[in-house]
Design a protein around this motif. Structure first.
Motif, PDB file in Angstrom:
ATOM      1  N   ASP A  74      54.903  59.250  31.527  1.00  0.00           N
ATOM      2  CA  ASP A  74      53.431  59.831  31.294  1.00  0.00           C
ATOM      3  C   ASP A  74      53.177  59.486  29.785  1.00  0.00           C
ATOM      4  O   ASP A  74      52.459  60.086  29.088  1.00  0.00           O
ATOM      5  CB  ASP A  74      53.321  61.044  31.614  1.00  0.00           C
ATOM      6  CG  ASP A  74      51.884  61.784  31.767  1.00  0.00           C
ATOM      7  OD1 ASP A  74      51.116  60.765  32.148  1.00  0.00           O
ATOM      8  OD2 ASP A  74      51.495  62.962  31.704  1.00  0.00           O
ATOM      9  N   LYS A  75      53.333  58.457  29.443  1.00  0.00           N
ATOM     10  CA  LYS A  75      53.111  57.974  28.113  1.00  0.00           C
ATOM     11  C   LYS A  75      52.353  56.500  28.253  1.00  0.00           C
ATOM     12  O   LYS A  75      52.753  55.636  28.520  1.00  0.00           O
ATOM     13  CB  LYS A  75      54.111  57.667  27.131  1.00  0.00           C
ATOM     14  CG  LYS A  75      54.104  57.495  25.677  1.00  0.00           C
ATOM     15  CD  LYS A  75      55.139  57.252  24.985  1.00  0.00           C
ATOM     16  CE  LYS A  75      55.030  56.707  23.578  1.00  0.00           C
ATOM     17  NZ  LYS A  75      54.141  57.245  22.845  1.00  0.00           N
ATOM     18  N   HIS A  76      51.111  56.734  28.027  1.00  0.00           N
ATOM     19  CA  HIS A  76      50.171  55.506  28.200  1.00  0.00           C
ATOM     20  C   HIS A  76      49.561  54.934  26.771  1.00  0.00           C
ATOM     21  O   HIS A  76      48.536  54.016  26.936  1.00  0.00           O
ATOM     22  CB  HIS A  76      48.912  55.800  29.004  1.00  0.00           C
ATOM     23  CG  HIS A  76      49.665  56.531  30.450  1.00  0.00           C
ATOM     24  ND1 HIS A  76      50.413  55.783  31.390  1.00  0.00           N
ATOM     25  CD2 HIS A  76      49.745  57.935  30.475  1.00  0.00           C
ATOM     26  CE1 HIS A  76      50.576  56.656  32.272  1.00  0.00           C
ATOM     27  NE2 HIS A  76      50.202  58.079  31.823  1.00  0.00           N
ATOM     28  N   ASP A  77      50.060  55.423  25.683  1.00  0.00           N
ATOM     29  CA  ASP A  77      49.138  55.204  24.393  1.00  0.00           C
ATOM     30  C   ASP A  77      49.477  53.941  23.610  1.00  0.00           C
ATOM     31  O   ASP A  77      49.104  53.137  22.774  1.00  0.00           O
ATOM     32  CB  ASP A  77      49.054  56.355  23.419  1.00  0.00           C
ATOM     33  CG  ASP A  77      50.650  56.477  22.818  1.00  0.00           C
ATOM     34  OD1 ASP A  77      51.622  56.477  23.782  1.00  0.00           O
ATOM     35  OD2 ASP A  77      50.847  57.172  21.943  1.00  0.00           O
ATOM     36  N   THR A  78      50.726  53.246  24.277  1.00  0.00           N
ATOM     37  CA  THR A  78      51.472  52.003  23.632  1.00  0.00           C
ATOM     38  C   THR A  78      51.297  50.861  24.573  1.00  0.00           C
ATOM     39  O   THR A  78      51.426  49.650  23.875  1.00  0.00           O
ATOM     40  CB  THR A  78      52.907  52.316  23.177  1.00  0.00           C
ATOM     41  OG1 THR A  78      53.655  52.537  24.284  1.00  0.00           O
ATOM     42  CG2 THR A  78      52.867  53.223  22.010  1.00  0.00           C
ATOM     43  N   ILE A  79      51.107  50.941  25.694  1.00  0.00           N
ATOM     44  CA  ILE A  79      51.145  50.121  26.740  1.00  0.00           C
ATOM     45  C   ILE A  79      50.061  48.968  26.437  1.00  0.00           C
ATOM     46  O   ILE A  79      50.256  47.642  26.631  1.00  0.00           O
ATOM     47  CB  ILE A  79      51.017  50.081  28.000  1.00  0.00           C
ATOM     48  CG1 ILE A  79      51.776  49.367  29.143  1.00  0.00           C
ATOM     49  CG2 ILE A  79      49.890  51.093  28.613  1.00  0.00           C
ATOM     50  CD1 ILE A  79      53.264  49.151  29.076  1.00  0.00           C
TER      51      ILE A  79
END
Length: 341
Positions: A74-79
């Protein structure tokens, strides 16, 4: 029935646009014409007229199955940085300067805050690339993919004066190969990665002393962007002879793409330290060495072929750009390909 009952929330789409406006505006260049929300992006080519023979370059790609890790963590800030990197790094391989980028996000359900976070990563990639995020598209596809999932892709357009094109045609025996360090796995080989490691939140959040971080942090580290590095080399007055972005296919498939017929690249495996994530992959997955170098970047994201007289200047320029260079091999006469020794 209406559109929302069928699974497409138009109001959520409007909210997504409003939330992402600040991120998009932060990438604007003076060449960008018009505002956000038009049917197309407009970019002035006035400065290109200063070139003798301008050549447009383009690159398109996505993040592959690396997005599955973003879902789990649930980590979407670097993709989004990955999506930009995979495109602009291809443009700089030809000696070009990225001008603008457009993204495409397909999702099962539009969660505005999540979409805005993804686009924030895209904007950060554009800032690192010194290019404009000139437009994009978010498409809600109910029934085509699960509600919590999405896919991300995009494309970049760049420019180079024809005389500055990096073509590889002048590479000859005796030239030196310089490798520039990657940040890790980058955005390739994740179908194999996901077969080696257990893909659960608990597994990805496990800390490993050998990595100095959690497994998820090591794998989700965004792809390095080499735009500033290549600009620094050009500013130093060096003409790079050949450039290869080490993506899917690793060393064996990508390095030959910059070589002319009649020469081969000889790369010394002990010329740099292979990052621990690759050692863990090889050991835990029982992956033989050739497959590792034929799938992953093994710690080298970009390979340059340069004249031996330019090596010191290039090494200094790469360091000045904040990256880590290594002399990893040389060019020899032979059948086009790669030899690792």
């Amino acid at each position: 029935m209406d559109y929302k009952k069928s699974g497409v929330d138009i109001e959520a789409g409007y909210k997504s646009v409003e939330l992402m406006k600040a991120a998009v505006k932060s990438t604007m260049r003076e060449e960008v014409l018009g505002g956000i929300g038009g049917f197309s992006g407009a970019f002035s080519l006035a400065k290109i007229k200063e070139m003798e023979e301008p050549v447009l370059l383009s690159g398109t790609d996505g993040c592959g199955t690396k997005v599955k890790l973003a879902f789990i963590m649930d980590k979407h800030d670097t993709i989004g940085i990955d999506a930009v990197a995979m495109c602009v790094n291809d443009v700089v391989c030809a000696g070009g300067e990225p001008l603008f980028f457009l993204d495409y996000i397909a999702c099962g359900k539009n969660y505005p805050e999540k979409i805005a976070t993804i686009v924030g990563g895209v904007a950060e990639g554009c800032r690192q690339s010194e290019c404009a995020l000139i437009g994009g598209e978010t498409a809600e596809h109910p029934g085509l993919m699960p509600q919590d999932e999405y896919d991300l892709a995009g494309f970049a357009v760049g420019v180079v004066d024809k005389k500055d094109l990096i073509t590889g045609e002048n590479i000859k025996p005796g030239d030196t190969l310089i490798g520039i360090a990657s940040s890790g796995v980058h955005s390739n080989g994740f179908s194999l990665v996901r077969s080696v490691f257990t893909m659960t939140e608990e597994s990805l959040n496990t800390y490993y002393d050998s990595l100095g971080k959690t497994l998820g942090e090591a794998l989700l580290a965004p792809t390095k962007i080499y735009v500033k590095t290549m600009k620094e080399i050009k500013k130093a007055g060096v003409k790079v002879k050949g450039c290869s972005h080490i993506t899917g296919g690793g060393f064996y498939e990508n390095v030959p793409r910059m070589l002319p017929d009649g020469v081969k690249a000889v790369i010394k495996k002990d010329s740099y330290e292979v990052p621990p994530i690759f050692k863990m992959l090889a050991e835990d997955g029982n992956i033989e060495e050739h497959m590792m170098y034929n799938t992953f970047n093994m710690g080298i994201g970009l390979v340059l072929a340069v004249d031996p007289a330019d090596v010191d200047t290039v090494m200094a320029a790469v360091k000045a750009a904040g990256e880590t260079p290594y002399v990893i091999g040389s060019i020899e006469a032979g059948e086009k390909g790669v030899t690792l020794c």
